[in-house]
Design a protein around this motif. Structure first.
Motif, PDB file in Angstrom:
ATOM      1  N   THR A   1      95.565  -6.120  43.235  1.00 25.66           N
ATOM      2  CA  THR A   1      95.004  -6.509  44.535  1.00 25.66           C
ATOM      3  C   THR A   1      95.746  -5.765  45.628  1.00 25.66           C
ATOM      4  OG1 THR A   1      94.297  -8.690  43.773  1.00 25.66           O
ATOM      5  CG2 THR A   1      94.628  -8.415  46.132  1.00 25.66           C
TER       6      THR A   1
ATOM      7  N   TYR B   1      95.800  -4.783  49.619  1.00 30.06           N
ATOM      8  CA  TYR B   1      95.263  -5.255  50.894  1.00 30.06           C
ATOM      9  C   TYR B   1      94.969  -4.120  51.877  1.00 30.06           C
ATOM     10  CZ  TYR B   1      96.791  -9.935  49.486  1.00 30.06           C
ATOM     11  OH  TYR B   1      96.957 -11.127  48.826  1.00 30.06           O
TER      12      TYR B   1
ATOM     13  N   THR C   1     100.276  -4.498  48.933  1.00 25.37           N
ATOM     14  CA  THR C   1      99.684  -5.308  47.863  1.00 25.37           C
ATOM     15  C   THR C   1     100.220  -6.734  47.946  1.00 25.37           C
ATOM     16  OG1 THR C   1     101.349  -5.056  46.119  1.00 25.37           O
ATOM     17  CG2 THR C   1      99.874  -3.191  46.491  1.00 25.37           C
ATOM     18  N   GLU C   2      99.779  -7.557  47.025  1.00 26.24           N
ATOM     19  CA  GLU C   2     100.236  -8.936  47.009  1.00 26.24           C
ATOM     20  C   GLU C   2     101.617  -9.081  46.389  1.00 26.24           C
ATOM     21  OE1 GLU C   2      97.581 -11.283  44.714  1.00 26.24           O
ATOM     22  OE2 GLU C   2      97.733 -10.042  42.909  1.00 26.24           O
TER      23      GLU C   2
ATOM     24  N   ALA D   1      90.153  -5.972  45.568  1.00 32.59           N
ATOM     25  CA  ALA D   1      90.785  -7.154  44.991  1.00 32.59           C
ATOM     26  C   ALA D   1      90.640  -7.077  43.475  1.00 32.59           C
ATOM     27  CB  ALA D   1      90.136  -8.425  45.536  1.00 32.59           C
ATOM     28  N   ASN D   2      91.770  -7.103  42.798  1.00 38.33           N
ATOM     29  CA  ASN D   2      91.836  -7.179  41.331  1.00 38.33           C
ATOM     30  C   ASN D   2      91.493  -5.883  40.606  1.00 38.33           C
ATOM     31  OD1 ASN D   2      92.411  -9.978  41.537  1.00 38.33           O
ATOM     32  ND2 ASN D   2      90.206 -10.404  41.708  1.00 38.33           N
TER      33      ASN D   2
END
Length: 975
Positions: A42, A44, A58-59, A310-311
């Motif tokens: 994921t 951003y 990223t996350e 995302a993902n």
């Protein structure tokens, strides 16, 4: 002959499906995921800094990408949080990270600043508030807006907080904008606030709702936002509508305007849409990555577009994405893996798949699908497709041969097992097919596969056969278990029997011009064969993409080679084949595993295991700007150095490694580097590696130079790195100076002592010599005064007695003898006194004395005498012993002339040359035979003895009746 019923049955087993999809194709992306080095799937946000590096939030942290390598950063490196929503760069080159927890951090000169180590950032924490927007004003102040009405200004060491809430919970968003007068305006919900100091001086209402999900700054600092199904652009607080969004485009999460004013929209689950800007208007959008959740879109300085999801990681759409696209299952292909490819006379591309399936891409980009045998095994691959002279398409499979005409199956399925490839004799038009045990040929009516070709020796033995081909003469070339074979119809030549390289497994054979045959091998690259011998081999060592080669395609002077690790383009120039370019997944191919290729001059069709890649055949590639190259790291055996401040490096480090990169995202694997050590005095070395290692560098100062080029650019301007390798202390200047001074002082001391010792010895010798000379003077004086006086008295008394007394004859005779002995003794004493007197220790005195003595010696006799002297007589010192010996040699020689030679004339000649004294004593006497010469007499014996004492040479030349010559010579050099 196959029965009619069987033909009809097989014919109805064919199913023909037409898929009329215009533009049934998709673009090729580069996909980067966790496996490639991204922190998380994921992602951003995306941003490119001023050096060209791409940054991703990223996350689970941030990462930096240079085209080849991702470098990850987390809280362990200094980030204030691992969940990074946005990344921005300010005018000072600081990289700012906006995080989930409301804490800000930035990277400057390789050091992360965060609230724990920076007092300014500690005052800029947005507690319980997500960071939303980032803006740098004309003064360099940083404005950061949050989701719930928070606004911060970081201006040097000062942090200001603004609260613009009006007790309404539905007000969200906080974006800063400047007008033409550099006034600061803040946009939130339905209002715009003008700031003056720490308070807002003016409030304006607007009909626009600034939703925090649908607002973004453009790259030229304007403001793009979405409201009521339309996209607007705000510049200098003036708003204009750009695009009306279709109702079908929902769940919009992100917007972006690229440098060409195209507008991109990212959605939740619908992919992203690109609205093309042309002729001052926006055209119908094109969809990319359908079905993906798009979080961010960005266009870099090479015009590549980065799409974060995302993902599913990061997708990069190359700037030239329209030059290559692909066909996969999503675009209508029946299967992904393509086993064979061919192009018919009408321009249709035939693709052989598995499970008996054939797909055809028509010339108008439509797609057709066939199934040759629905009952056959799923392993029934279409291994080869061949179009003959009559545009009949022949499909060889694992279980038989299928012909097609005008997309219609011919009712002549020919059952066979494990077919390989098809070829047609250009002379006889005969079609032949390779199978596992040899070669079939097709009967004239096209209904039978007849037995293997009979060779000239009548043999039809089964042999594992891989491929075959015909040259333009109609000769047959075969690749089987014995390697390369040639059959002219009359003679069979087994080239593999004599050449190990031609005995390897052959996968394809094609004729090139100039009677050159191209042979692809399974593990040894490509072989070029002509007139019975190999003229060239090209493998990975010569730049080929891979040594496992599958198919060959030729066009004009161009050769394409499909390998298991990419596609190679080979050019034939000046009778030589050169690998010009390699293509793989980084160049738009769906896979590196290439199974076939067709080049029709306009497009290149590449069959891979993941689908069909189509590349525009653009030979006029425009050059791009040279890449900027950076030295990223310098390491030694145990140390990692900061590139901005490299200290002197100890000589003890045996290994020095310099890492570097040219930041580019267009074919980064094709970037080449050149480096050299010590500037212009070194030679450039070319490499594709991103590091260079130097071992055991000698102490000294070095300059490392580096330049780079992309596949379509010139070499960049070289950058330099100065290095100093420090020597051991015993090789340092101060130590060398110390040793030099010590040596000089030691040498001075030694010379001084030696000189002093010599001076003392010389002084002692001088004193001794002075004493000896004084003693010689005393002896000479005493002898002259005392003995000379007494001898004179004896002579006088003898004469007086003879005169005064009448003596008998005997007494008178004795007195005469006494008188004569006294005179002789007086003369000898004078000679001794002359030799003893140190005032005569020169060559001039010696010659003068000899001259005078010689003239006096023959005075009053019947012998005339002449003396020849040298014109120049040097004042060379001659020792007393030397003077006496030389004088006595002359004296003895004169005595022999006077007494024995019966001569009337004597000649004495003295010469001086090269520090050599030579005396010649000649007479015109009776002479003697040289064999009668005897040194038994005292005279000659004395001459020989004194010659030896002087270290000289003696020679006597005589003959009966021709006189005698005594030659004496000696060195005058000081002994």
């Amino acid at each position: 002959m196959i029965e009619d019923k069987k033909i009809i049955l097989i014919f109805f087993c064919f199913s023909l499906i037409f898929l009329n999809e215009a533009n049934a194709q998709s673009y090729s992306y580069r996909h980067y995921s966790v496996e490639d080095g991204v922190n998380s799937s994921t992602v951003y946000c995306a941003m490119q800094d001023s050096k060209g590096f791409m940054w991703f939030g990223t996350e689970t942290g941030a990462c930096r990408f240079d085209g080849k390598t991702f470098i990850q950063f987390t809280m362990h490196d200094g980030l204030s949080d691992n969940e990074i929503f946005q990344i921005h760069e300010d005018s000072k080159g600081r990289i700012w990270f906006l995080t989930f927890n409301g804490k800000i951090s930035f990277l400057e000169n390789g050091i992360f600043h965060n609230p724990d180590n920076d007092t300014v950032l500690k005052k800029a924490i947005a507690y319980s508030n997500n960071l939303l927007s980032f803006y740098e004003d004309h003064n360099g102040a940083i404005w950061i807006g949050t989701v719930f009405n928070g606004l911060m200004k970081i201006d040097g060491p000062t942090v200001s907080h603004y609260d613009l809430s009006e007790n309404t919970t539905d007000e969200k968003g906080m974006y800063v904008q400047e007008d033409s007068l550099n006034n600061i305006w803040v946009m939130k919900s339905l209002k715009i606030y003008k700031l003056d100091g720490n308070v807002h001086a003016e409030t304006r209402k607007t009909q626009f709702l600034f939703d925090n999900r649908n607002c973004v700054y453009t790259q030229d600092r304007n403001f793009l936002f979405l409201d009521s199904g339309a996209i607007y652009l705000m510049a200098n607080l003036k708003t204009r509508k750009l695009i009306s969004i279709s109702d079908s485009i929902k769940r919009i999460d992100f917007m972006f305007m690229d440098p060409f004013k195209n507008v991109w929209i990212g959605t939740q689950g619908l992919g992203c849409y690109k609205y093309y800007f042309s002729d001052s208007t926006y055209k119908k959008p094109e969809i990319f990555l359908p079905g993906k959740i798009i979080l961010w879109i960005f266009t870099d300085n090479e015009n590549n577009t980065w799409i974060t999801t995302a993902n599913e990681g990061i997708y990069m759409l190359p700037a030239d994405y329209k030059n290559h696209f692909s066909y996969t299952i999503n675009d209508g292909l029946s299967e992904t893996q393509i086993n064979s490819i061919a192009k018919d006379a009408s321009g249709n591309i035939w693709l052989g798949l598995s499970r008996g399936r054939i797909n055809v891409i028509t010339k108008n980009n439509g797609l057709k699908s066939f199934s040759v045998d629905q009952k056959a095994s799923h392993y029934n691959r279409i291994v080869n497709i061949y179009i003959d002279k009559h545009n009949t398409v022949w499909c060889a499979t694992d279980f038989g041969l299928y012909p097609y005409k005008n997309f219609q199956p011919e009712p002549s399925f020919l059952e066979a097992t494990a077919l390989k490839n098809i070829a047609q004799n250009p002379v006889t038009d005969e079609i032949s097919i390779t199978y596992y045990g040899g070669i079939f040929y097709l009967s004239e009516d096209g209904t039978k596969l007849q037995g293997s070709i009979v060779y000239n020796d009548g043999s039809v033995k089964l042999q594992r056969t891989f491929t075959h081909a015909y040259d333009h003469y109609g000769n047959l070339w075969i690749g089987n278990i014995e390697g390369l074979n040639f059959y002219s119809g009359k003679q069979l030549i087994k080239y593999g029997a004599d050449n190990a390289l031609l005995k390897i497994r052959i996968t394809d054979i094609k004729e090139f011009k100039n009677d050159i045959m191209i042979i692809s091998t399974y593990g040894h690259g490509i072989i070029f064969f002509s007139k019975g011998k190999i003229i060239q081999q090209v493998s990975t060592q010569q730049g080929l993409a891979g040594d496992i080669c599958r198919k060959i395609f030729t066009r004009d002077s161009l050769v394409w080679i499909a390998t298991s690790t990419g596609l190679s383009k080979i050019i034939y120039e000046n009778n030589f084949f050169t690998v010009k370019e390699n293509l793989n997944s980084n160049n738009g191919l769906l896979s590196d595993n290439v199974r076939g290729v067709i080049d029709d001059g306009e497009k290149i069709y590449v069959a891979t295991e993941k689908g069909l890649s189509v590349l525009n055949n653009n030979s006029n590639i425009e050059k791009t700007a040279s890449p900027i190259v950076y030295i990223t790291k310098l390491t030694t055996d145990n140390n990692l150095f900061n590139i901005t401040n490299i200290p002197d490096i100890s000589y003890k480090n045996q290994r020095l490694v310099i890492d570097f990169v040219a930041v580019t995202f267009k074919n980064p694997e094709e970037v080449k580097y050149q480096y050299r050590l010590n500037g212009n005095s070194g030679k450039w070395t070319e490499t594709k590696n991103n590091l260079v290692e130097f071992s055991s560098l000698s102490p000294g100062k070095y300059i490392f130079e580096l330049t780079a080029k992309k596949i379509d650019s010139d070499w960049s301007k070289p950058i330099q790195l100065s290095l100093v390798i420090t020597p051991p202390f015993w090789k340092t200047l101060w130590f060398e100076l110390l040793i030099a001074n010590f040596c000089i002082l030691s040498l001075y001391w030694i010379i001084r002592n030696v000189t002093t010792h010599k001076l003392r010895q010389q002084l002692v010798l001088a004193k001794q010599k002075q004493a000896i000379e004084a003693e010689r003077n005393r002896i000479a004086s005493d002898m002259h005064d005392d003995l000379g006086s007494d001898l004179s008295k004896i002579t006088i008394v003898s004469e007086v007695i003879k005169e005064s007394e009448k003596l008998n004859v005997e007494i008178s005779s004795n007195l005469n003898k006494i008188s004569r002995y006294a005179i002789d003794l007086r003369e000898k004493m004078d000679d001794i006194i002359w030799a003893l007197n140190p005032t005569h220790d020169t060559l001039g005195d010696l010659i003068s004395y000899v001259h005078q003595y010689t003239l006096n010696y023959f005075e009053g006799s019947n012998i005339t005498c002449t003396v020849t002297l040298p014109e120049i007589i040097p004042e060379t010192p001659v020792s007393a012993t030397m003077r006496r010996n030389i004088f006595l040699i002359v004296k003895e020689s004169l005595h022999n002339i006077y007494k024995h030679a019966h001569a009337s004339h004597a000649h004495i000649k003295i010469k001086i040359a090269n520090s050599e004294l030579a005396i010649f004593i000649e007479d015109n006497g009776e002479g003697f035979e040289e064999n009668q010469l005897s040194y038994g007499g005292n005279g000659l014996n004395n001459i020989r003895k004194r010659t030896m004492e002087t270290g000289g040479k003696l020679g006597i030349i005589s003959s009966k009746g021709h006189g005698c010559t005594v030659q004496f010579s000696c060195s005058l050099r000081k002994r």
